[in-house]
Write a protein that holds these residues in place. Structure first.
Motif, PDB file in Angstrom:
ATOM      1  N   ARG A 163       0.853  -1.214  -0.137  1.00  5.15           N
ATOM      2  CA  ARG A 163      -0.096  -0.075   0.122  1.00  5.15           C
ATOM      3  C   ARG A 163       0.697   1.296  -0.104  1.00  5.15           C
TER       4      ARG A 163
ATOM      5  N   LYS B 292       1.963   1.933  -3.413  1.00  2.00           N
ATOM      6  CA  LYS B 292       0.895   2.360  -4.289  1.00  2.00           C
ATOM      7  C   LYS B 292       0.872   3.800  -3.866  1.00  2.00           C
ATOM      8  N   GLU B 293       0.924   4.354  -2.603  1.00  2.00           N
ATOM      9  CA  GLU B 293       0.633   5.642  -2.239  1.00  2.00           C
ATOM     10  C   GLU B 293       2.019   6.457  -3.167  1.00  2.00           C
ATOM     11  N   HIS B 294       3.153   5.924  -3.072  1.00  2.00           N
ATOM     12  CA  HIS B 294       4.320   6.675  -3.649  1.00  2.00           C
ATOM     13  C   HIS B 294       3.864   6.620  -5.186  1.00  2.00           C
ATOM     14  N   ASP B 295       3.367   5.601  -5.759  1.00  2.00           N
ATOM     15  CA  ASP B 295       3.171   5.733  -7.143  1.00  2.00           C
ATOM     16  C   ASP B 295       2.219   6.845  -7.499  1.00  2.00           C
ATOM     17  N   SER B 296       1.240   6.791  -6.882  1.00  2.00           N
ATOM     18  CA  SER B 296       0.000   7.885  -7.066  1.00  2.00           C
ATOM     19  C   SER B 296       0.610   9.274  -6.708  1.00  2.00           C
ATOM     20  N   VAL B 297       1.725   9.532  -6.065  1.00  2.00           N
ATOM     21  CA  VAL B 297       2.007  10.815  -5.775  1.00  2.00           C
ATOM     22  C   VAL B 297       3.232  11.308  -6.589  1.00  2.00           C
TER      23      VAL B 297
ATOM     24  N   GLY C 223       4.502   9.177  -9.465  1.00  2.00           N
ATOM     25  CA  GLY C 223       4.465   8.407 -10.705  1.00  2.00           C
ATOM     26  C   GLY C 223       5.128   7.074 -10.697  1.00  2.00           C
ATOM     27  N   THR C 224       5.054   6.351 -11.551  1.00  2.00           N
ATOM     28  CA  THR C 224       5.381   4.778 -11.309  1.00  2.00           C
ATOM     29  C   THR C 224       6.865   4.865 -11.763  1.00  2.00           C
TER      30      THR C 224
ATOM     31  N   GLN D  68       1.937  15.082   1.155  1.00  2.00           N
ATOM     32  CA  GLN D  68       0.846  14.339   0.615  1.00  2.00           C
ATOM     33  C   GLN D  68       0.806  12.925   0.720  1.00  2.00           C
TER      34      GLN D  68
ATOM     35  N   ARG E 151      10.216   1.624  -2.568  1.00  2.00           N
ATOM     36  CA  ARG E 151       9.761   1.092  -3.961  1.00  2.00           C
ATOM     37  C   ARG E 151      10.837   0.506  -4.760  1.00  2.00           C
TER      38      ARG E 151
END
Ligand code: HEM
Length: 543
Positions: free
Chosen positions: A352, A355-360, A362-363, A381, A495
């Motif tokens: 999770r 995922k939070e880092h991906d959404s803030v 980018g991947t 954020q 990540r």
């Protein structure tokens, strides 16, 4: 004959003085024990009490059940576990072997000693850091003197200023990742705490002195001396008497303090010269700790360009700088170790967080550093990442506060009982509060979501029960910095790497029995760092 008479007289006088000293000590001890018994008779909670040995037999037994190297901060937890009927606040009489304590384990009582009436710091704490700071540091100063110095440095640790440091923090964290890459390549077991120590030292060097120590790339003799000084700190209450009175300690401290002092002094002089050359106009805008102190001095004293700095001011400044170098690296370093350790053991939470880092950010993980450096506010954020940090500090507090009681000042509990604090070491026991089922459902479990739920959710923390940075005027001045360092570390590291704690593997290899504290291998030792400096293996993510 005259000579014989004189030496006999000296021996007799010394004997009488010794007897008086012993008798005085005995009378004081007995009256102290009677005082404790009076408190007990008044219904104040404590362990069963022996007139001869106070609570020592019980405490020794409880400590004996813990691993030998476990930090003494585990003791109140053990007392609570074994004698839950005591309630959160209780006395422990250890005279004359160690100071007697009033343990404070409820948020309400904590509030009374940290916010309503800030009790002074413990004299032993001053002795603890004295080899480094000469007793002239903000951690142990009191009253107007403390207020003045805290006021000087508060702006240097403000949120706004800390955000300007994010690119430097990110750069240092990239060096940390390069060191992890080396361990990915060599596939060895390494001590995570050594890597995080050098990361946080490099960061605090920039914040305090504006200097790049570069400890992560090559050894810095000065920082090694500072670390040696810290390793040799003593509270003066160690159960092992050789540890407590180790005659080598003053020599080690003397030797390394000369090296550290020479360096800090030269940095200070360089900065003073810079302030003079530029008349402070261009350095005034920089807010390294050392610049802030010099600017405050200039504002306070009308100095001409050539006027010399007051030597006492320089001494205090050097002490504050050394305090920040100490308190600004070890605590954060241990905390980062525990974040990575706990995430390694909780893959669902880790997924999770990723995922939070991906959404803030980018991947593309390779761009994370540049994205954060360009937009530091993104670190604000990350609610789940922040919750992971808080939950990890709940399970493994990396600082134990202590206070000196005051005669005439008592703490009131919810049953209306008054606990006198005079002559006691008052222990605001955040460790027990953090683990108490009265304030935390499933207190031993790692559940970051407790910091994310709505206030009416049973998981939501009770007000004042989370005390990672303490509350009140003596709270942590460096908490903004620490939070940014920890978030940046998680954003850049979690990540890209998978970690495996290696305690079990090391024990198997050495053919020794596993050592745990209530099932926990990474229990806290020395100055609250993970045992064995957290042996780890690391791999690139998904390999
Ligand atoms: C995760 C990291 C950290 C934790 C958990 C932490 C925790 C704490 C706590 C609980 C206190 C209160 C101690 C007491 O009441 O006796 C404190 C005080 C203090 N901390 Fe931190 N700290 C951290 C990082 C830092 C950093 C990065 C600095 C930077 C220099 C710093 C500097 C200080 C200082 C100077 C004090 C004394 C403040 C005063 O008495 O006015 N800490 N810290």
């Amino acid at each position: 004959m005259f000579g014989k008479l004189t030496s006999k007289l000296i021996v007799e006088t010394l004997g009488v003085l010794f007897a008086i000293w012993l008798l005085t000590g005995l009378v004081r001890l007995v009256s102290w024990r009677l005082y404790i018994r009076k408190l007990k008779a008044e219904g104040l909670p404590m362990l069963p009490h022996s007139l001869l040995l106070g609570h020592l037999p019980f405490v020794t037994k409880l400590m004996g059940q813990l691993p030998k190297d476990a930090h003494a901060a585990y003791l109140p937890g053990e007392i609570q576990r074994t004698y839950p009927e005591l309630g959160p606040n209780y006395y422990v009489d250890l005279m004359p072997f160690a100071p007697s304590m009033l343990v404070i384990g409820s948020p309400e009582a904590h509030y009374q000693i940290a916010q309503e009436h800030s009790l002074p710091k413990l004299p032993n704490l001053r002795n603890f850091v004295r080899p480094l700071t000469d007793g002239l540091d903000m951690l142990t100063m009191e009253g107007a003197e403390w207020k003045q110095w805290r006021g000087v440095f508060n702006p240097g640790f403000s949120h706004g200023h800390m955000m300007t440091l994010v690119p430097a923090i990110v750069k240092e964290t990239q060096s940390f990742c390069r060191n992890l890459d080396k361990h990915v390549k060599s596939q060895d077991i390494f001590a995570m705490k050594s890597l995080t120590d050098y990361l946080t030292l490099d960061i605090i060097g920039q914040v305090v002195l504006g200097v790049h120590f570069d400890c992560q790339r090559k050894p810095s003799p000065v920082m090694e001396s500072l670390r040696t000084q810290i390793r040799w700190f003593s509270f003066g209450v160690e159960p092992n008497l050789f540890d407590r009175y180790n005659p080598v300690r003053p020599l080690v401290q003397w030797y390394h303090s000369r090296i550290v002092n020479a360096y800090i002094s030269s940095q200070f002089d360089e900065r003073v010269a810079m302030h003079r050359t530029h008349d402070g106009s261009d350095v005034r805008r920089t807010r390294t700790i050392i610049d802030l102190a010099l600017t405050a001095y200039k504002n306070d004293v009308s100095t001409t360009k050539s006027a010399a700095i007051d030597p006492f001011f320089k001494r205090v400044c050097m002490s504050q700088i050394k305090l920040f170098l100490f308190s600004g690296h070890d605590t954060t370093s241990a905390a980062i170790c525990y974040h990575l350790y706990l995430l390694a053991q909780h893959p669902k939470v880790l997924a999770r967080v990723r995922k939070e880092h991906d959404s803030v950010f980018g991947t593309d993980t390779a761009s994370t550093a540049s994205i954060i450096s360009a937009a530091p506010h993104l670190l604000s954020q990350l609610p789940l990442t922040t919750a992971v940090i808080k939950e990890s500090l709940r399970l493994f507090s990396t600082v134990t506060p202590s206070r000196q009681g005051e005669r005439g000042f008592s703490i009131k509990d919810d049953q209306g009982r008054a606990f006198p604090t005079g002559d006691f070491l008052v222990l605001p026991d955040s460790q027990s509060i953090h683990k108490s089922p009265a304030y935390w459902p499933e207190p031993e479990s790692f559940i970051p979501d407790r910091f994310l739920v709505a206030p009416d959710d049973p998981l939501c923390p009770v007000k004042g029960a989370w005390r990672g940075f303490e509350w009140g005027p003596r709270n942590c001045i460096g908490q903004e910095l620490a939070m940014l360092e920890m978030k940046a570390a998680l954003a850049l590291v979690s990540r890209s790497y998978d970690f495996t704690p290696a305690y079990e593997e090391l024990d198997k290899k050495a053919g020794r029995k596993q050592v745990t504290l209530h099932g926990e291998r990474a229990y806290q030792v020395d100055i609250l760092q993970p045992r064995g400096n957290l042996p780890m293996r690391v791999n690139a993510r998904g390999r």
